[in-house]
Motif scaffolding. Sequence first.
Motif, short mmCIF file in Angstrom:
data_model
loop_
_atom_site.label_atom_id
_atom_site.label_comp_id
_atom_site.label_asym_id
_atom_site.label_seq_id
_atom_site.Cartn_x
_atom_site.Cartn_y
_atom_site.Cartn_z
N GLY A 1 9.43 -1.31 -11.60
CA GLY A 1 8.36 -2.20 -11.97
C GLY A 1 7.64 -3.14 -10.99
O GLY A 1 6.92 -4.10 -11.46
N VAL A 2 7.76 -2.74 -9.82
CA VAL A 2 6.94 -3.38 -8.93
C VAL A 2 5.54 -2.79 -9.21
O VAL A 2 5.35 -1.60 -9.23
CB VAL A 2 7.40 -2.93 -7.40
CG1 VAL A 2 6.50 -3.74 -6.25
CG2 VAL A 2 8.71 -3.48 -7.12
N LEU A 3 4.35 -3.75 -8.85
CA LEU A 3 3.10 -3.28 -9.27
C LEU A 3 2.16 -3.60 -7.91
O LEU A 3 2.35 -4.23 -6.87
CB LEU A 3 2.55 -4.33 -10.19
CG LEU A 3 2.73 -4.34 -11.70
CD1 LEU A 3 2.42 -5.35 -12.24
CD2 LEU A 3 2.47 -2.86 -12.11
N TYR A 4 1.13 -2.53 -8.02
CA TYR A 4 0.06 -2.57 -6.98
C TYR A 4 -1.12 -2.78 -8.09
O TYR A 4 -1.43 -1.86 -8.97
CB TYR A 4 0.15 -1.32 -6.05
CG TYR A 4 -1.41 -1.33 -5.18
CD1 TYR A 4 -1.42 -1.50 -4.01
CD2 TYR A 4 -2.33 -0.58 -5.79
CE1 TYR A 4 -2.61 -1.41 -3.46
CE2 TYR A 4 -3.47 -0.34 -5.23
CZ TYR A 4 -3.62 -0.84 -3.94
OH TYR A 4 -4.78 -0.61 -3.22
N ASP A 5 -2.16 -3.54 -7.93
CA ASP A 5 -3.33 -3.64 -8.58
C ASP A 5 -4.48 -3.75 -7.83
O ASP A 5 -4.34 -4.71 -7.00
CB ASP A 5 -3.19 -4.47 -9.80
CG ASP A 5 -2.42 -5.61 -9.48
OD1 ASP A 5 -2.74 -6.12 -8.32
OD2 ASP A 5 -1.67 -6.38 -10.36
N SER A 6 -5.73 -3.26 -7.97
CA SER A 6 -6.70 -3.47 -7.31
C SER A 6 -7.89 -3.12 -8.03
O SER A 6 -8.07 -2.26 -9.04
CB SER A 6 -6.69 -2.53 -6.03
OG SER A 6 -6.87 -1.29 -6.06
N PRO B 1 0.67 -1.31 -0.01
CA PRO B 1 0.11 -0.05 -0.11
C PRO B 1 0.71 1.30 0.09
O PRO B 1 0.27 2.35 -0.32
CB PRO B 1 -0.80 -0.02 1.44
CG PRO B 1 -0.06 -1.16 2.27
CD PRO B 1 0.86 -1.93 1.25
N ASP B 2 2.20 1.31 0.44
CA ASP B 2 2.96 2.31 0.26
C ASP B 2 3.61 2.47 -1.06
O ASP B 2 4.47 3.37 -0.94
CB ASP B 2 4.12 2.36 1.46
CG ASP B 2 3.19 2.42 2.83
OD1 ASP B 2 2.18 3.10 2.90
OD2 ASP B 2 3.74 1.66 3.69
N LEU B 3 3.33 1.80 -2.10
CA LEU B 3 4.17 1.90 -3.29
C LEU B 3 4.04 3.25 -3.93
O LEU B 3 5.00 3.59 -4.58
CB LEU B 3 3.52 0.82 -4.22
CG LEU B 3 4.31 0.59 -5.57
CD1 LEU B 3 6.04 0.22 -5.38
CD2 LEU B 3 3.66 -0.42 -6.56
#
Length: 168
Positions: free
Chosen positions: A68-73, A38-40
């Motif tokens: 390239g690190v992902l957060y997806d929701s 969540p802090d990305l």
Amino acid sequence: VGARCTAWIEGDDLHVRYDCDEPAIDRVAQKMRRHDDPDLWTDNSVDLYFCPNGDRSTAYHVIANSLGVLYDSRMVFFGDSTLRGGFTSDLAWGDGQVTARVEKGKDRWSVEIAVPGPAVGGFVREMPMFFGRTRVVDGPEGMGIYGWGPAEVRSFLDTSNYGTVVLE
């Protein structure tokens, strides 16, 4: 610093490319984080919000940092407003399906995000979208948050502030 976004449909998939100017590329703040951290957004990163069926009561959110690190929701809003009514967030959506490919140059970085159409039920031609960038640099530049949309945006979560992108 500038940034440019290009969005297109290829086959069934949505592609969005961000080209970000970065004169301090050697000082950008970035961490190798876990997926869906969540802090990305506090890293040097880009945000993509989109409502694939045109209905602003469901939106998808993708963040990719410059590693390239992902957060997806997937967010489903309820009540009379996306800000007042609240929403539920499904962090399991997109895992292993959404991809990000990063390229870096001496004074820029870019990322291409790909979202498979079947993961969202396809895309309408005129889609509500919002593009954001968080620039984080170690030093006097600090952090800057930028977005495409109305000047008075108070929250990236308010789908009424998303612009409409015509995909051809």
